[in-house]
Design an enzyme around this catalytic site. Structure first.
Site: not given
Length: 526
Positions: A19, A46, A48-49, A53, A118, A237, A283, A342, A366, A377, A382-383
């Site tokens: 990205l 990463s 792409a996975w 959002g 979220e 994760h 988490r 993660h 990243e 985070r 992140s995106l």
């Protein structure tokens, strides 16, 4: 279209086809730019996975100030408040950029961007694509835009294994054909280099990241002398599915929201004794609980047989398919799980424009450390960080002119085959000694092994992995407290004041040298 290295390279070279790299290239157009990608565009990224959002305060009644406050609260005292606010304020503009590039974000019945909630966000502010397809859809749209931009050259199948510098300024890159250790390296000149190489998940035995996320960008920047920020902070994760796949598929946290429980091999629930919210605890706490059960030899499983049973396949088809492919029927059997590396909150330290401590070198996504995430985070930031900083980097580069660079003569390094199981040993060592739960003795043992590998192994890919791993391990050893994604069982409390880490490879080596009398637990080539 893709180009070969024989083509005339441009003054701006971006390393990485995820990205941050793609968005930066598009923002630089019509300025000529070359993207170097080890894998075909989109396949080693990463981003792409990403199933979440992008966080953006675009909903009614939401504000950038509220988004920044949530980011700061989650970051455990280490978020740069100005960075968080700047990120939140630019989010809307970057969402509109992505819409311009063809990203089909979900909309509500009125045609407005649909926003979802979220964890740890105080408002509905996550924009999605078809629910959990944001990462894939964003990358697909950007790849198409890049392919249709004539000033962007794409060179696939080459790894950047070293950064070339002269007097703390970038002069070029050393590249090698991917997956060909016998290939001779190719040195290319570049007046400006943008590293957008992703994270470090593949340094760990269990990860959600593609194999390209092995800390390469951080390593080559560090070996050139760049300052590295907050490398000890790694987000895990808690419930990766252990069915022999690498990277490991995830069992979404929504399963626990539907009543699935965490049990050990004896069928005993273990989270209720660790936190009042049991399976729904934060988490990092759940990840530590799962890790402790595995480390104690009791194993860890996610049991949805009572909560979902035969309804599993209809409610969670992706997780169900991953389990069935691995020989597990999650409607009737507990799912074997483990924490997975993660996301890396740390990385190459950059300023508000994405500049590193090396002249002519920028970093985004990243691989960078902007100060936006602190020690932990916030979901879906992140995106957002990747596109905001990619745009800032493009603007910073576009406003500059570069003098001609002469590529200095460089010594071609020897590259040996990777010793059998050496990479697996490094990843196992990072998981057991520099993972979810850490302590001083195990960190010191890891540092001894990683130091030997970093300075002596002949395989360049393994050496770069060891470089990043050593920096992470020495920073974790030096931080004698627990904060965010960094947990020390021998120092379980936070200490005031909160301080960020700024380090270098030279500092990491000095720490390793001070421990030289310790006997490492593994040999570098075992």
């Amino acid at each position: 279209m893709a180009h070969s290295l024989s083509s005339q390279l441009d003054d701006v070279v971006i390393v990485g086809g995820g990205l941050a790299g793609l968005f930066c290239a598009l923002k630089l157009a019509p300025r000529p730019v070359t993207i170097i990608s080890a894998a075909p565009l989109g396949e080693g990224a990463s981003s792409a996975w990403a199933q979440g959002g992008i966080a953006a305060a675009v909903g009614e009644g939401d504000t950038a100030e509220a988004h920044a406050a949530d980011t700061i609260a989650v970051g455990a005292g280490l978020v740069d408040q100005d960075v968080a606010l700047g990120l939140a304020r630019e989010a809307g503009a970057r969402i509109h950029d992505l819409l311009h590039y063809g990203v089909p974000f979900d909309r509500d019945l009125k045609g407005k961007l649909a926003v979802a909630q979220e964890a740890a966000h105080s408002a509905r502010r996550i924009v999605h694509v078809r629910g959990d397809m944001a990462g894939k859809a964003i990358i697909a749209a950007l790849i198409e835009a890049v392919r249709n931009t004539p000033t962007i050259r794409v060179i696939e199948g080459y790894v950047a294994e070293a950064l070339l510098t002269d007097d703390n300024a970038v002069t070029g890159l050393q590249l090698r054909k991917a997956d060909d250790i016998a290939a001779r390296p190719v040195n290319i000149a570049a007046r400006a280099v943008v590293l957008a190489t992703g994270g470090i998940g593949h340094l760990y035995a269990v990860t959600t990241n593609p194999k390209e996320a092995s800390g390469l960008g951080l390593a080559i920047a560090a070996r050139a002398g760049a300052v590295i920020g907050d490398p000890e902070f790694v987000q895990f994760h808690p419930t990766a599915i252990m069915v022999g796949r690498d990277p490991a598929p995830l069992a979404t946290e929504a399963l626990r929201g539907e009543g699935a429980t965490l049990i050990n091999a004896k069928g005993e629930r273990f989270m209720a004794a660790k936190h009042p919210l049991a399976e729904l605890a934060p988490r990092d706490i759940v990840a530590r609980g799962v890790f402790a059960e595995i480390a104690a030899g009791r194993g860890a499983f996610l049991d949805a047989t009572k909560a979902l049973g035969d309804a599993f396949a209809g409610h969670f088809p992706t997780v169900y398919a991953s389990c069935i492919a691995g020989g597990i029927d999650p409607a009737r059997q507990p799912i074997p799980i483990a924490p997975a590396a993660h996301y890396h909150m740390g990385g190459i330290a950059v300023d508000a424009r994405g500049r590193t401590s090396i002249d002519g070198l920028w970093a985004g996504g990243e691989v960078s450390c902007t100060g936006a995430h602190g020690a932990n985070r916030l979901a879906s930031n992140s995106l957002l960080e990747a596109v905001v900083y990619a745009a800032r980097i493009a603007e910073d580069i576009d406003g500059r002119t570069f003098s001609a660079q002469r590529l200095p003569p460089t010594e071609v390094p020897r590259n040996c085959a990777m010793p059998p199981s050496a990479e697996a040993n490094l990843r196992a060592l990072m998981s057991s000694h520099v993972g979810v739960i850490r302590d001083g003795d195990e960190l010191a043992d890891a540092i001894g092994t990683l130091s030997m590998m970093e300075q002596s192994v002949g395989n360049i890919a393994l050496r770069n992995m060891a470089t990043t791993a050593l920096i992470v391990a020495t920073a974790a050893w030096s931080r004698r407290e627990s904060r965010g994604g960094h947990y020390r069982s021998d120092y379980p409390a936070e200490h005031a004041p909160a301080k960020r880490t700024m380090t270098t490879l030279a500092s990491a080596r000095a720490i390793a040298a001070s421990m030289a009398e310790r006997v490492p637990t593994l040999s570098a080539t075992a």
